[in-house]
Write a protein that holds these residues in place. Structure first.
Motif, PDB file in Angstrom:
ATOM      1  N   TYR A 186       0.841  -1.203   0.000  1.00  0.00           N
ATOM      2  CA  TYR A 186       0.000   0.000   0.000  1.00  0.00           C
ATOM      3  C   TYR A 186       0.873   1.250   0.000  1.00  0.00           C
ATOM      4  O   TYR A 186       0.601   2.208  -0.749  1.00  0.00           O
ATOM      5  N   ILE A 187       1.907   1.262   0.815  1.00  0.00           N
ATOM      6  CA  ILE A 187       2.778   2.434   0.903  1.00  0.00           C
ATOM      7  C   ILE A 187       3.508   2.663  -0.415  1.00  0.00           C
ATOM      8  O   ILE A 187       3.643   3.797  -0.885  1.00  0.00           O
ATOM      9  N   ARG A 188       3.978   1.595  -1.043  1.00  0.00           N
ATOM     10  CA  ARG A 188       4.681   1.741  -2.326  1.00  0.00           C
ATOM     11  C   ARG A 188       3.767   2.347  -3.388  1.00  0.00           C
ATOM     12  O   ARG A 188       4.196   3.135  -4.224  1.00  0.00           O
ATOM     13  N   GLU A 189       2.485   1.981  -3.342  1.00  0.00           N
ATOM     14  CA  GLU A 189       1.539   2.512  -4.319  1.00  0.00           C
ATOM     15  C   GLU A 189       1.134   3.950  -4.005  1.00  0.00           C
ATOM     16  O   GLU A 189       0.801   4.725  -4.902  1.00  0.00           O
ATOM     17  N   THR A 190       1.187   4.305  -2.712  1.00  0.00           N
ATOM     18  CA  THR A 190       0.674   5.608  -2.279  1.00  0.00           C
ATOM     19  C   THR A 190       1.746   6.691  -2.273  1.00  0.00           C
ATOM     20  O   THR A 190       1.469   7.851  -2.600  1.00  0.00           O
TER      21      THR A 190
ATOM     22  N   ALA B 196      -2.199   9.907   4.825  1.00  0.00           N
ATOM     23  CA  ALA B 196      -3.050   9.084   3.961  1.00  0.00           C
ATOM     24  C   ALA B 196      -4.054   8.329   4.828  1.00  0.00           C
ATOM     25  O   ALA B 196      -3.779   8.012   5.988  1.00  0.00           O
ATOM     26  N   PHE B 197      -5.218   8.037   4.234  1.00  0.00           N
ATOM     27  CA  PHE B 197      -6.231   7.223   4.904  1.00  0.00           C
ATOM     28  C   PHE B 197      -6.541   6.007   4.041  1.00  0.00           C
ATOM     29  O   PHE B 197      -6.684   6.116   2.824  1.00  0.00           O
ATOM     30  N   GLU B 198      -6.683   4.840   4.677  1.00  0.00           N
ATOM     31  CA  GLU B 198      -7.030   3.600   3.974  1.00  0.00           C
ATOM     32  C   GLU B 198      -8.304   3.052   4.589  1.00  0.00           C
ATOM     33  O   GLU B 198      -8.399   2.867   5.793  1.00  0.00           O
ATOM     34  N   GLU B 199      -9.301   2.776   3.751  1.00  0.00           N
ATOM     35  CA  GLU B 199     -10.654   2.537   4.237  1.00  0.00           C
ATOM     36  C   GLU B 199     -10.925   1.147   4.785  1.00  0.00           C
ATOM     37  O   GLU B 199     -12.015   0.866   5.286  1.00  0.00           O
TER      38      GLU B 199
END
Length: 354
Positions: A20-24, A95-98
């Motif tokens: 997720y971090i790599r994509e964000t 960042a927020f992840e749902e």
């Protein structure tokens, strides 16, 4: 802030978070993600993420079923977005992840470094009455600063419902307390009636942190009496600033407080050490710096102890239901009873001692 190895049962999926971090974040470097856990806290889970020079803090709800509306990560993320530009002590949200990456939603925020005063003086800090006084003064003044922000100039204007705030608070926390009630905790019937009968009329409304306590603040290594960060904005809202003062005082233990009160969450906080303000001194300085009248503080203090009892009882209820096996929660019913007793005493109720 000190970190530790992630506690058993509170692990996060390292691979999923790293992907997720790599994509964000396009600036995320190559080294594998390292995850450590912040040791303090009894509610939400907070982790340090690092990879090379890249750093962030991940905050997520505890494991297991949760009370309705509690541990709302998206709300806390939006609170930080609204408050950070006006009050830089609040960490910058990243960042927020749902909830698609882990079993629960989470958000990322900036990592701040400094000194946290909790139950013992940190290493390399020389305790003194003067330092304790300076820290106390800083705690008051930063709360006054927060309460001086015009919420109508911030994004809080879109979510604020200041009318009837204390009525909703009292009624809401009575419902939460009752819903999480267990047979080994007193009901505080007379206290709840007193709170309902003595709700102050609506007055001034400000942004309130509502979990303002010493170990939620971080201080400068260069100047150990200067606050450089303030955390745990989960309960932040727009409401009565004196409710915020009351909540802060429910955590601000004094040397002369009952042992069960001082040690309810573990070792007594540093505020019990020589030189730290008493609650009375804290409130006197707040009144002086803010210009607010504290004549109704008995109500706000009584409610604050009851509200804290409700928070602790929700944690204890999760333990009793087998939703967590954290040994820190095993005897929290005794602390709940002491808080209810303290609230009743503050209200001047001669209810039997709990």
């Amino acid at each position: 802030m000190d970190t530790q190895e992630v506690r058993t049962g509170e692990e996060v999926d390292r691979g999923a978070v790293e992907n997720y971090i790599r994509e964000t974040f396009k600036d995320f470097p190559g080294p594998p993600l390292q995850i450590r856990q912040f040791g303090a806290g009894h509610s939400n889970l907070t982790y340090e993420l690092s990879s090379g020079s890249w750093e962030a803090v991940l905050r997520r709800p505890p494991k297991g079923p949760l009370p309705p509306k509690a541990h709302d990560m998206e709300r806390e993320y939006n609170v930080l977005k609204a408050i950070h530009p006006f009050f830089p002590l609040a960490p910058e949200p990243l960042a927020f992840e749902e909830g698609k990456v882990l079993d629960k939603p989470f958000f990322l925020m900036e990592r701040k470094y400094g000194i946290v005063y909790d139950t013992q003086w940190p290493e390399n800090i020389t305790p003194s009455v003067e330092l304790a006084q300076d820290i106390s003064r800083e705690m008051v003044d930063r709360l006054v600063e927060l309460h001086s922000i015009d919420y109508k100039e911030t994004d809080f204007k879109h979510i604020a419902r200041p009318e009837g705030f204390m009525k909703r608070q009292v009624e809401g926390w009575i419902k939460r307390f009752d819903k999480a009630h267990t047979s080994d905790v007193e009901e505080g019937v007379e206290l709840k009636e007193w709170l309902l009968d003595n709700i102050p009329e609506d007055g001034e409304s400000t942004i309130i942190h509502y979990d303002y306590k010493l170990n939620n603040a971080i201080f400068s290594k260069e100047d150990p009496s200067q606050m450089i960060g303030l955390f745990d904005w989960e309960m932040t809202t727009v409401g009565d600033p004196l409710a915020d003062v009351g909540a802060a005082m429910s955590y601000w233990m004094e040397a002369g407080d009952p042992k069960e009160l001082k040690e309810g969450l573990g070792q007594p906080p540093l505020t019990t050490e020589k030189g730290f303000y008493t609650r009375e001194e804290f409130m006197e300085r707040y009144a002086e710096k803010s210009g607010r009248d504290l004549k109704d503080m008995n109500f706000y203090l009584a409610f604050a102890y009851f509200k804290l009892a409700g928070i602790v009882q929700q944690i204890y209820y999760r333990y009793k239901q087998g939703q967590t096996d954290d040994p820190r929660f095993q005897h929290m019913n005794h602390f709940v009873n002491k808080l209810v007793s303290q609230a009743a005493r503050q209200a001047g109720i001669n209810e039997r001692l709990y």
